[in-house]
Design an enzyme around this catalytic site. Sequence first.
Site, mmCIF file in Angstrom:
data_model
loop_
_atom_site.group_PDB
_atom_site.id
_atom_site.type_symbol
_atom_site.label_atom_id
_atom_site.label_comp_id
_atom_site.label_asym_id
_atom_site.label_seq_id
_atom_site.Cartn_x
_atom_site.Cartn_y
_atom_site.Cartn_z
ATOM 1 N N GLY A 202 2.355 -11.722 7.610
ATOM 2 C CA GLY A 202 2.209 -13.170 7.451
ATOM 3 C C GLY A 202 3.125 -13.917 8.394
ATOM 4 O O GLY A 202 3.690 -13.330 9.320
ATOM 5 N N ASN A 203 3.243 -15.203 8.193
ATOM 6 C CA ASN A 203 4.153 -15.998 9.018
ATOM 7 C C ASN A 203 4.735 -17.124 8.173
ATOM 8 O O ASN A 203 4.356 -17.291 7.015
ATOM 9 C CB ASN A 203 3.432 -16.525 10.262
ATOM 10 C CG ASN A 203 2.262 -17.399 9.882
ATOM 11 O OD1 ASN A 203 2.450 -18.507 9.396
ATOM 12 N ND2 ASN A 203 1.050 -16.896 10.076
ATOM 13 N N ARG A 204 5.641 -17.875 8.761
ATOM 14 C CA ARG A 204 6.420 -18.828 7.965
ATOM 15 C C ARG A 204 5.786 -20.214 7.866
ATOM 16 O O ARG A 204 6.417 -21.124 7.345
ATOM 17 C CB ARG A 204 7.823 -18.956 8.582
ATOM 18 C CG ARG A 204 8.685 -17.738 8.330
ATOM 19 C CD ARG A 204 10.015 -17.867 9.036
ATOM 20 N NE ARG A 204 10.724 -19.076 8.663
ATOM 21 C CZ ARG A 204 11.619 -19.695 9.436
ATOM 22 N NH1 ARG A 204 11.899 -19.202 10.632
ATOM 23 N NH2 ARG A 204 12.222 -20.784 9.026
ATOM 24 N N SER A 205 4.566 -20.381 8.338
ATOM 25 C CA SER A 205 3.979 -21.726 8.287
ATOM 26 C C SER A 205 3.790 -22.199 6.839
ATOM 27 O O SER A 205 3.196 -21.496 6.025
ATOM 28 C CB SER A 205 2.616 -21.710 8.995
ATOM 29 O OG SER A 205 2.009 -22.967 8.832
#
Length: 435
Positions: A202-205
């Site tokens: 995933g990512n931090r958005s």
Amino acid sequence: MFVVVGVTGGIAAYKTVHLVRLLVQDGHAVHVVPTQDATRFVGIPTWEAISRNPVTTSVHDDVASVRHVALGQAADLVVVAPATANTLARMAAGIADDLLGTTLLATTAPVLVAPAMHSEMWQHPATQHNLRTLRSRGVRVVGPEDGPLTGGDSGPGRMSEPDAILEAAYAALGARRDLTGLRVVVSAGGTREPIDPVRYIGNRSSGKQGVAVAVAAAERGARVTLVAAHIEADVLAAAATRHPAIDVVTAGTAADLAAAVFSAAAGADIVVMAAAVADYRVSAVSEAKLTKESARQVPEPVVSVLEPVVPVPEPVVPVPEPVEGRTLELVETPDILAAVVAGRAPGQTIVGFAAETPAEGESLVERGRRKRARKGVDLLAVNAVGWTTGFERDDNELVIIDSGDDVVAEAAGTKREVADALWDAIVAVRNATAR
Ligand code: CTP
């Protein structure tokens, strides 16, 4: 926008039904607060059906949600239409013995009144004095018009038509309505690519910037499809519950997001890809949770090596070297933005986002220019991200680059302010190319 429409006891209340309909059509969350007297002209079921929200006249209903002040506090705008002579007097005196009275005292939002009464009542010094008092407090007044009145007589006192009240309402807000009639797709949040039933890439958005872009578009008049990937409920609520002109479609993976964006983009005038899409997924998702035991049993070949985009900080405490490793085979996800550009419908404007970590001495703008050209978008909004900048915050900084490689805007402020700067740039590009 959260709009409270106060309705008081005059025959012109029937025209306010149309005003509420126009506000709902324009994408606002409309809450009608009639006085007890107003319900003799138009009943509560009509207001509930037309506004799509519950309606009450009493401060004693729904006490748990502190409704007598909650509506006023939440309002971006309060419109009182029709405003009878009695109502103007009560407002001037600050009387708060019903829900409309408490709402008007609890709000700091702009207030617009549309008076309606017989000419004699309108011209009476008491009414004119009350109007001056209200105006001195910043209350705006639209109308009344000169024309036939209910009793067959004629003169000043006719409530303005719904269209004129709507226009005055937007003027009171200083609102831009430059996206009226346009269909917009905004993707927001971050995709997650499953590794096994427990883990994902995933990512931090947080989705905050994309949601702000969607909300700004709806408030400027667009019909919006917000394709939301893993956005926290409270962030999404800003769009989903306050703006009937926003349809929310949720997406989990890059593939889900691609399907949702392609389907919505088909009839759209503008596509803004603000979502952080995972560039890679694992080549085969494991049905069972991956364990260290299984990793030791089956050595897996190294298929791809990825350079870390962000430098990993030096650990403060020395960590023991791992004895065993595991390699995941990653494959690229489809480039959704490139596909939207390739299938662009005539007149469609396509906008990308790029979160970059420029190297020491490297220009963010140069990097943005290269990416804009590679993606073929009309505009690219570039922001610098890092361990402490860009993500999960309420403010942001963007540089917006157009297809001539020019920096057309540099915006800094809340994510909503930045979203409005982006829409200004999009509208300018569309005007320049007469789209
Ligand atoms: N994007 C997309 N599909 C992908 C990856 C990105 O549509 N698979 C979109 C993003 O929503 C964004 C733009 O492309 O609007 C730029 O995203 P970014 O991750 O910066 O682009 P990449 O092409 O992946 O470039 P990089 O290799 O620098 O990550």
